[in-house]
Design a protein around this motif. Structure first.
Motif, PDB file in Angstrom:
ATOM      1  N   THR A  23       1.052  -1.479   0.077  1.00  0.00           N
ATOM      2  CA  THR A  23       0.258  -0.086  -0.008  1.00  0.00           C
ATOM      3  C   THR A  23       0.626   1.211   0.121  1.00  0.00           C
ATOM      4  O   THR A  23       0.505   2.007  -0.740  1.00  0.00           O
ATOM      5  N   ALA A  24       2.101   0.843   0.927  1.00  0.00           N
ATOM      6  CA  ALA A  24       3.011   2.657   0.652  1.00  0.00           C
ATOM      7  C   ALA A  24       3.140   2.794  -0.751  1.00  0.00           C
ATOM      8  O   ALA A  24       3.790   3.689  -0.979  1.00  0.00           O
ATOM      9  N   ILE A  25       3.692   2.001  -0.943  1.00  0.00           N
ATOM     10  CA  ILE A  25       4.697   1.583  -2.793  1.00  0.00           C
ATOM     11  C   ILE A  25       3.212   2.170  -3.484  1.00  0.00           C
ATOM     12  O   ILE A  25       3.567   3.249  -3.887  1.00  0.00           O
ATOM     13  N   ALA A  26       2.541   1.794  -3.370  1.00  0.00           N
ATOM     14  CA  ALA A  26       1.218   2.588  -4.029  1.00  0.00           C
ATOM     15  C   ALA A  26       1.379   3.988  -4.558  1.00  0.00           C
ATOM     16  O   ALA A  26       1.183   4.372  -5.039  1.00  0.00           O
ATOM     17  N   LEU A  27       1.153   3.983  -2.738  1.00  0.00           N
ATOM     18  CA  LEU A  27       0.370   5.437  -2.712  1.00  0.00           C
ATOM     19  C   LEU A  27       2.485   6.067  -3.494  1.00  0.00           C
ATOM     20  O   LEU A  27       1.562   7.755  -4.517  1.00  0.00           O
ATOM     21  N   ARG A  28       2.648   6.154  -3.149  1.00  0.00           N
ATOM     22  CA  ARG A  28       3.834   6.708  -3.528  1.00  0.00           C
ATOM     23  C   ARG A  28       4.077   6.702  -4.970  1.00  0.00           C
ATOM     24  O   ARG A  28       4.369   7.790  -6.247  1.00  0.00           O
ATOM     25  N   THR A  29       3.965   5.385  -5.615  1.00  0.00           N
ATOM     26  CA  THR A  29       3.210   5.627  -7.568  1.00  0.00           C
ATOM     27  C   THR A  29       2.578   6.230  -7.641  1.00  0.00           C
ATOM     28  O   THR A  29       2.568   6.988  -8.590  1.00  0.00           O
ATOM     29  N   VAL A  69       4.649  10.667   2.735  1.00  0.00           N
ATOM     30  CA  VAL A  69       4.230   9.658   1.998  1.00  0.00           C
ATOM     31  C   VAL A  69       5.407   9.307   0.772  1.00  0.00           C
ATOM     32  O   VAL A  69       5.127   7.924   0.966  1.00  0.00           O
ATOM     33  N   THR A  70       5.479  10.570   0.456  1.00  0.00           N
ATOM     34  CA  THR A  70       7.261   9.857  -0.358  1.00  0.00           C
ATOM     35  C   THR A  70       8.205   8.981   0.421  1.00  0.00           C
ATOM     36  O   THR A  70       8.531   7.975  -0.193  1.00  0.00           O
ATOM     37  N   ASP A  71       8.439   9.706   1.559  1.00  0.00           N
ATOM     38  CA  ASP A  71       9.558   8.833   2.196  1.00  0.00           C
ATOM     39  C   ASP A  71       8.558   7.896   2.789  1.00  0.00           C
ATOM     40  O   ASP A  71       9.502   6.591   2.723  1.00  0.00           O
ATOM     41  N   ALA A  72       7.311   7.195   3.484  1.00  0.00           N
ATOM     42  CA  ALA A  72       6.657   5.864   3.645  1.00  0.00           C
ATOM     43  C   ALA A  72       7.035   5.063   2.683  1.00  0.00           C
ATOM     44  O   ALA A  72       7.685   3.739   2.494  1.00  0.00           O
ATOM     45  N   GLY A  73       6.797   5.197   1.370  1.00  0.00           N
ATOM     46  CA  GLY A  73       7.019   4.911   0.089  1.00  0.00           C
ATOM     47  C   GLY A  73       8.337   4.312  -0.159  1.00  0.00           C
ATOM     48  O   GLY A  73       8.684   2.897  -0.167  1.00  0.00           O
ATOM     49  N   ASN A  74       9.233   5.162   0.337  1.00  0.00           N
ATOM     50  CA  ASN A  74      10.861   4.975  -0.226  1.00  0.00           C
ATOM     51  C   ASN A  74      10.809   3.359   0.597  1.00  0.00           C
ATOM     52  O   ASN A  74      11.993   2.828   0.669  1.00  0.00           O
ATOM     53  N   ALA A  81       9.648   1.459   2.125  1.00  0.00           N
ATOM     54  CA  ALA A  81       8.486   0.351   2.017  1.00  0.00           C
ATOM     55  C   ALA A  81       8.852  -0.385   1.587  1.00  0.00           C
ATOM     56  O   ALA A  81       9.491  -1.262   1.173  1.00  0.00           O
ATOM     57  N   ALA A  82      10.219   0.209   0.251  1.00  0.00           N
ATOM     58  CA  ALA A  82      10.091  -0.506  -0.885  1.00  0.00           C
ATOM     59  C   ALA A  82      11.788  -0.958  -0.695  1.00  0.00           C
ATOM     60  O   ALA A  82      12.237  -1.597  -1.628  1.00  0.00           O
ATOM     61  N   HIS A  83      12.783  -0.037  -0.516  1.00  0.00           N
ATOM     62  CA  HIS A  83      14.088  -0.253  -0.372  1.00  0.00           C
ATOM     63  C   HIS A  83      14.456  -0.831   1.111  1.00  0.00           C
ATOM     64  O   HIS A  83      15.421  -1.258   0.990  1.00  0.00           O
ATOM     65  N   ARG A  84      13.920  -0.923   2.140  1.00  0.00           N
ATOM     66  CA  ARG A  84      13.762  -1.226   3.618  1.00  0.00           C
ATOM     67  C   ARG A  84      13.169  -2.686   3.779  1.00  0.00           C
ATOM     68  O   ARG A  84      13.272  -2.342   5.291  1.00  0.00           O
TER      69      ARG A  84
END
Length: 250
Positions: free
Chosen positions: A139-145, A186-191, A193-196
């Motif tokens: 969900t967090a990655i999709a929000l960043r996308t 929101v951006t930091d959360a997605g990053n 989730a995706a990378h860490r």
């Protein structure tokens, strides 16, 4: 010789969670099968067992046909006290229905995003599927996308960094400084989730989703519709020139 009429067996009525009504309803059981299972670790002597009831049900209210499972295992139980004060144990049963009930968190304006940008709508639709299934990392990655696609739809260069995109949203008047900071989270959360592999909690992911919805609603729905009203507003009447002086008083 009289023939004996064979009546069809009456189907069992059970209670289950209807995915369309999104509540517990009386349902007709059209078929059921129970599957037991056993597991044993021969090297360490550990073992487990359990079972799953598989049922095909039909809601007596909306007539939706759905698949229902009720499962248990030997590790899941909770204690309780009987009338004599003795400790007893009750097996915990997990129930699930398929398809799952549609999310109630989807905003009413989501379908309108299809006309604004089909790709952004598709990203959001998949984001809500992840949210429904408690897949908070996805969900967090999709929000960043979704934020990335939204900025592109607003005319911002997709090659820019997220920091640059958020600053351009602010400088272009789409958002203020406070919302710029919120979308930065929101951006930091997605990053993360995706990378860490960071997973936000339920309350955290809810706040992130709400923040994105506020931005999208104003930028693509309310803001665009408000601008469309401008052409319907009558122009301000022009002031008439002052009448010419007839003469001066003596």
């Amino acid at each position: 010789m009289a023939t004996k009429e064979i009546k069809p067996a009456e189907k069992k009525i059970v209670k289950a969670h209807c995915p369309k009504c999104d509540g517990e309803r009386n349902c007709t059981e059209h078929g059921t099968i129970y599957k037991a299972w056993d597991w044993e670790d021969k090297y360490h002597g550990h073992s487990m067992n359990g079972g799953v009831d598989h049922s095909l049900l039909e809601c007596l209210g909306c007539e939706t046909v759905f698949y229902h499972t009720e499962s248990w295992d030997s590790e899941g139980y909770e204690p309780y006290y009987d009338a004599m004060g003795e400790t007893q144990y009750e097996t915990i049963k997990e129930r699930a229905t398929y398809p799952k009930p549609e999310t109630k968190t989807k905003p009413v304006w989501l379908d309108a995003m299809q006309k604004k940008d089909p790709q952004l709508h598709n990203i959001l639709d998949q984001m809500y599927i992840a949210l429904d299934n408690q897949a908070h990392i996805l969900t967090a990655i999709a929000l960043r996308t979704a934020l990335d696609r939204a900025t592109e739809c607003l005319g911002i260069d997709p090659a820019k960094t997220f920091e640059e995109k958020l600053n351009e949203l602010r400088d272009g008047g789409w958002i203020g400084q406070t919302e710029r900071d919120i979308l930065g989270v929101v951006t930091d959360a997605g990053n993360a989730a995706a990378h860490r592999g960071w997973e936000p909690g339920s309350q955290e992911i809810t706040q992130l989703v709400l923040s994105m919805e506020v931005f999208l609603h104003r930028a693509f729905i309310v803001g665009q519709e408000a601008l469309g009203i401008k052409g319907n507003i009558p122009a301000k009447p022009k002031r008439l020139p002052p009448p010419a002086a007839v003469g001066k008083a003596t």
